[in-house]
Design a protein around this motif. Sequence first.
Motif, mmCIF file in Angstrom:
data_model
loop_
_atom_site.group_PDB
_atom_site.id
_atom_site.type_symbol
_atom_site.label_atom_id
_atom_site.label_comp_id
_atom_site.label_asym_id
_atom_site.label_seq_id
_atom_site.Cartn_x
_atom_site.Cartn_y
_atom_site.Cartn_z
ATOM 1 N N VAL A 250 -15.304 -65.970 -21.426
ATOM 2 C CA VAL A 250 -15.274 -66.053 -22.891
ATOM 3 C C VAL A 250 -16.504 -66.803 -23.406
ATOM 4 O O VAL A 250 -17.158 -66.373 -24.374
ATOM 5 C CB VAL A 250 -13.982 -66.732 -23.363
ATOM 6 C CG1 VAL A 250 -14.023 -66.979 -24.873
ATOM 7 C CG2 VAL A 250 -12.770 -65.876 -23.009
ATOM 8 N N LEU A 251 -16.842 -67.912 -22.780
ATOM 9 C CA LEU A 251 -17.993 -68.712 -23.224
ATOM 10 C C LEU A 251 -19.299 -67.953 -23.055
ATOM 11 O O LEU A 251 -20.204 -68.064 -23.895
ATOM 12 C CB LEU A 251 -18.033 -70.035 -22.451
ATOM 13 C CG LEU A 251 -16.928 -71.036 -22.811
ATOM 14 C CD1 LEU A 251 -16.883 -72.178 -21.808
ATOM 15 C CD2 LEU A 251 -17.124 -71.577 -24.215
ATOM 16 N N GLN A 252 -19.413 -67.171 -21.994
ATOM 17 C CA GLN A 252 -20.614 -66.346 -21.824
ATOM 18 C C GLN A 252 -20.746 -65.334 -22.952
ATOM 19 O O GLN A 252 -21.841 -65.096 -23.465
ATOM 20 C CB GLN A 252 -20.569 -65.623 -20.481
ATOM 21 C CG GLN A 252 -20.986 -66.473 -19.297
ATOM 22 C CD GLN A 252 -21.303 -65.631 -18.083
ATOM 23 O OE1 GLN A 252 -20.583 -64.685 -17.768
ATOM 24 N NE2 GLN A 252 -22.375 -65.960 -17.409
ATOM 25 N N GLY A 253 -19.608 -64.744 -23.343
ATOM 26 C CA GLY A 253 -19.636 -63.799 -24.458
ATOM 27 C C GLY A 253 -20.050 -64.468 -25.751
ATOM 28 O O GLY A 253 -20.796 -63.894 -26.559
ATOM 29 N N ILE A 254 -19.600 -65.703 -25.977
ATOM 30 C CA ILE A 254 -19.981 -66.457 -27.169
ATOM 31 C C ILE A 254 -21.484 -66.729 -27.178
ATOM 32 O O ILE A 254 -22.160 -66.592 -28.208
ATOM 33 C CB ILE A 254 -19.191 -67.781 -27.221
ATOM 34 C CG1 ILE A 254 -17.719 -67.502 -27.525
ATOM 35 C CG2 ILE A 254 -19.772 -68.734 -28.265
ATOM 36 C CD1 ILE A 254 -16.829 -68.724 -27.407
ATOM 37 N N GLU A 255 -22.020 -67.114 -26.029
ATOM 38 C CA GLU A 255 -23.444 -67.444 -25.946
ATOM 39 C C GLU A 255 -24.333 -66.217 -26.139
ATOM 40 O O GLU A 255 -25.499 -66.356 -26.531
ATOM 41 C CB GLU A 255 -23.746 -68.111 -24.611
ATOM 42 C CG GLU A 255 -23.157 -69.509 -24.504
ATOM 43 C CD GLU A 255 -23.545 -70.225 -23.230
ATOM 44 O OE1 GLU A 255 -24.045 -71.354 -23.312
ATOM 45 O OE2 GLU A 255 -23.364 -69.632 -22.137
ATOM 46 N N LYS A 256 -23.799 -65.036 -25.898
ATOM 47 C CA LYS A 256 -24.577 -63.808 -26.123
ATOM 48 C C LYS A 256 -24.636 -63.434 -27.605
ATOM 49 O O LYS A 256 -25.469 -62.629 -28.007
ATOM 50 C CB LYS A 256 -23.967 -62.655 -25.325
ATOM 51 C CG LYS A 256 -24.156 -62.795 -23.818
ATOM 52 C CD LYS A 256 -23.466 -61.661 -23.072
ATOM 53 C CE LYS A 256 -23.624 -61.817 -21.559
ATOM 54 N NZ LYS A 256 -22.894 -60.753 -20.826
ATOM 55 N N ARG A 257 -23.733 -64.022 -28.413
ATOM 56 C CA ARG A 257 -23.700 -63.737 -29.858
ATOM 57 C C ARG A 257 -23.673 -65.045 -30.650
ATOM 58 O O ARG A 257 -22.727 -65.307 -31.401
ATOM 59 C CB ARG A 257 -22.479 -62.888 -30.197
ATOM 60 C CG ARG A 257 -22.476 -61.495 -29.581
ATOM 61 C CD ARG A 257 -21.168 -60.795 -29.850
ATOM 62 N NE ARG A 257 -20.076 -61.404 -29.090
ATOM 63 C CZ ARG A 257 -18.779 -61.216 -29.356
ATOM 64 N NH1 ARG A 257 -18.412 -60.476 -30.391
ATOM 65 N NH2 ARG A 257 -17.858 -61.782 -28.623
ATOM 66 N N PRO A 258 -24.696 -65.874 -30.497
ATOM 67 C CA PRO A 258 -24.673 -67.190 -31.149
ATOM 68 C C PRO A 258 -24.597 -67.120 -32.662
ATOM 69 O O PRO A 258 -24.093 -68.043 -33.307
ATOM 70 C CB PRO A 258 -25.987 -67.832 -30.669
ATOM 71 C CG PRO A 258 -26.867 -66.670 -30.303
ATOM 72 C CD PRO A 258 -25.947 -65.635 -29.762
ATOM 73 N N GLN A 259 -25.092 -66.025 -33.250
ATOM 74 C CA GLN A 259 -25.065 -65.901 -34.712
ATOM 75 C C GLN A 259 -23.637 -65.821 -35.253
ATOM 76 O O GLN A 259 -23.394 -66.109 -36.430
ATOM 77 C CB GLN A 259 -25.861 -64.657 -35.154
ATOM 78 C CG GLN A 259 -25.242 -63.314 -34.803
ATOM 79 C CD GLN A 259 -25.506 -62.876 -33.377
ATOM 80 O OE1 GLN A 259 -26.080 -63.609 -32.580
ATOM 81 N NE2 GLN A 259 -25.117 -61.645 -33.051
ATOM 82 N N ASN A 260 -22.678 -65.454 -34.400
ATOM 83 C CA ASN A 260 -21.280 -65.363 -34.825
ATOM 84 C C ASN A 260 -20.491 -66.639 -34.587
ATOM 85 O O ASN A 260 -19.314 -66.726 -34.968
ATOM 86 C CB ASN A 260 -20.585 -64.215 -34.084
ATOM 87 C CG ASN A 260 -21.150 -62.851 -34.440
ATOM 88 O OD1 ASN A 260 -21.729 -62.681 -35.508
ATOM 89 N ND2 ASN A 260 -20.990 -61.897 -33.551
ATOM 90 N N PHE A 261 -21.133 -67.627 -33.962
ATOM 91 C CA PHE A 261 -20.411 -68.843 -33.596
ATOM 92 C C PHE A 261 -21.242 -70.085 -33.924
ATOM 93 O O PHE A 261 -21.404 -70.981 -33.101
ATOM 94 C CB PHE A 261 -20.056 -68.807 -32.105
ATOM 95 C CG PHE A 261 -19.175 -67.657 -31.724
ATOM 96 C CD1 PHE A 261 -17.805 -67.743 -31.879
ATOM 97 C CD2 PHE A 261 -19.723 -66.470 -31.256
ATOM 98 C CE1 PHE A 261 -16.984 -66.683 -31.546
ATOM 99 C CE2 PHE A 261 -18.909 -65.400 -30.924
ATOM 100 C CZ PHE A 261 -17.536 -65.496 -31.071
ATOM 101 N N LEU A 262 -21.764 -70.106 -35.139
ATOM 102 C CA LEU A 262 -22.561 -71.244 -35.566
ATOM 103 C C LEU A 262 -21.666 -72.453 -35.809
ATOM 104 O O LEU A 262 -20.552 -72.334 -36.305
ATOM 105 C CB LEU A 262 -23.328 -70.884 -36.839
ATOM 106 C CG LEU A 262 -24.324 -69.720 -36.740
ATOM 107 C CD1 LEU A 262 -24.928 -69.422 -38.103
ATOM 108 C CD2 LEU A 262 -25.421 -70.020 -35.711
ATOM 109 N N GLY A 263 -22.156 -73.618 -35.475
ATOM 110 C CA GLY A 263 -21.395 -74.840 -35.710
ATOM 111 C C GLY A 263 -20.568 -75.237 -34.504
ATOM 112 O O GLY A 263 -20.804 -74.805 -33.375
ATOM 113 N N SER A 264 -19.571 -76.068 -34.760
ATOM 114 C CA SER A 264 -18.757 -76.646 -33.688
ATOM 115 C C SER A 264 -17.586 -75.729 -33.329
ATOM 116 O O SER A 264 -17.030 -75.041 -34.178
ATOM 117 C CB SER A 264 -18.227 -78.010 -34.113
ATOM 118 O OG SER A 264 -17.464 -77.895 -35.297
#
Length: 266
Positions: free
Chosen positions: A150-164
């Motif tokens: 899950v975290l790898q998927g988040i890091e591939k789309r940083p624009q969708n997970f800005l902030g904390s």
Amino acid sequence: MNNKRQYQRTISIKIDPMNIRKYDGLALDLKNQTMSGYIGQEIMPLIGDSSLEFSRDRLKGGKKILHTSSRMKNTVWLDPNRQFLDYDHLIAVDTNTKKVCGSTVSITAAYHLIIQNHDSGKASCAGSVLALFEAWNVKEKPENIGWWQVLQGIEKRPQNFLGSIGFIVDSDLDNHNKFNLREMPIVGDYFLPTNVHLMYASDQGGSEYLSSKMIKYCHDLASDLFKEENLVMNTGDLRQGVDGLYSHFRQWDTEARDLRQIFELI
């Protein structure tokens, strides 16, 4: 007559010892569910790190941890749900593992809530199922492999997970502090991203905890996939895994599935 056994619940708050030296004492605001320090008549925010834990007694002794979390901002909250609102994103991840025809199959589900605004004790959020995938014959802890994916998927789309990001899980509690301090990798040499903070919730925590509702929803999504799909006969999209981690892997299309609604729980 309700004969259901009631278990005592306990709240525990850990604060930086520097607060004892800095302030005359601690002040509890039960109306707003906050804890502060005071000097004379002046109320001030606590300094350093703090954490919140809810637990209940077990029938055979010991305690069952229901929830743990740490503050993101200056305010120390007594209400875990209010503490969550200090994060920009909440992501719950749960993994179910079963034996299937001599192999172990681990299904991980992740749910994502975006805190859009909150005021006067109310909040509005946008939520969606973030991931639903299976891994066969996992060599490491299946739950940690699920976090890593899950975290790898988040890091591939940083624009969708800005902030904390508050990352809610239900396992490996003893190592959470080391994970959050980046003293221990989650899997291999992979450490928790700097904007992600690990928190714990039990799916038995009770309906008053948002974290427990999110974890239970992920648990149910994974259980549904085991019940609804013949994972042995249906090999479509099942591909070779990562050497040394798991033998096979499959990502399920959540938009194509008729998923249960989280609003049945929240």
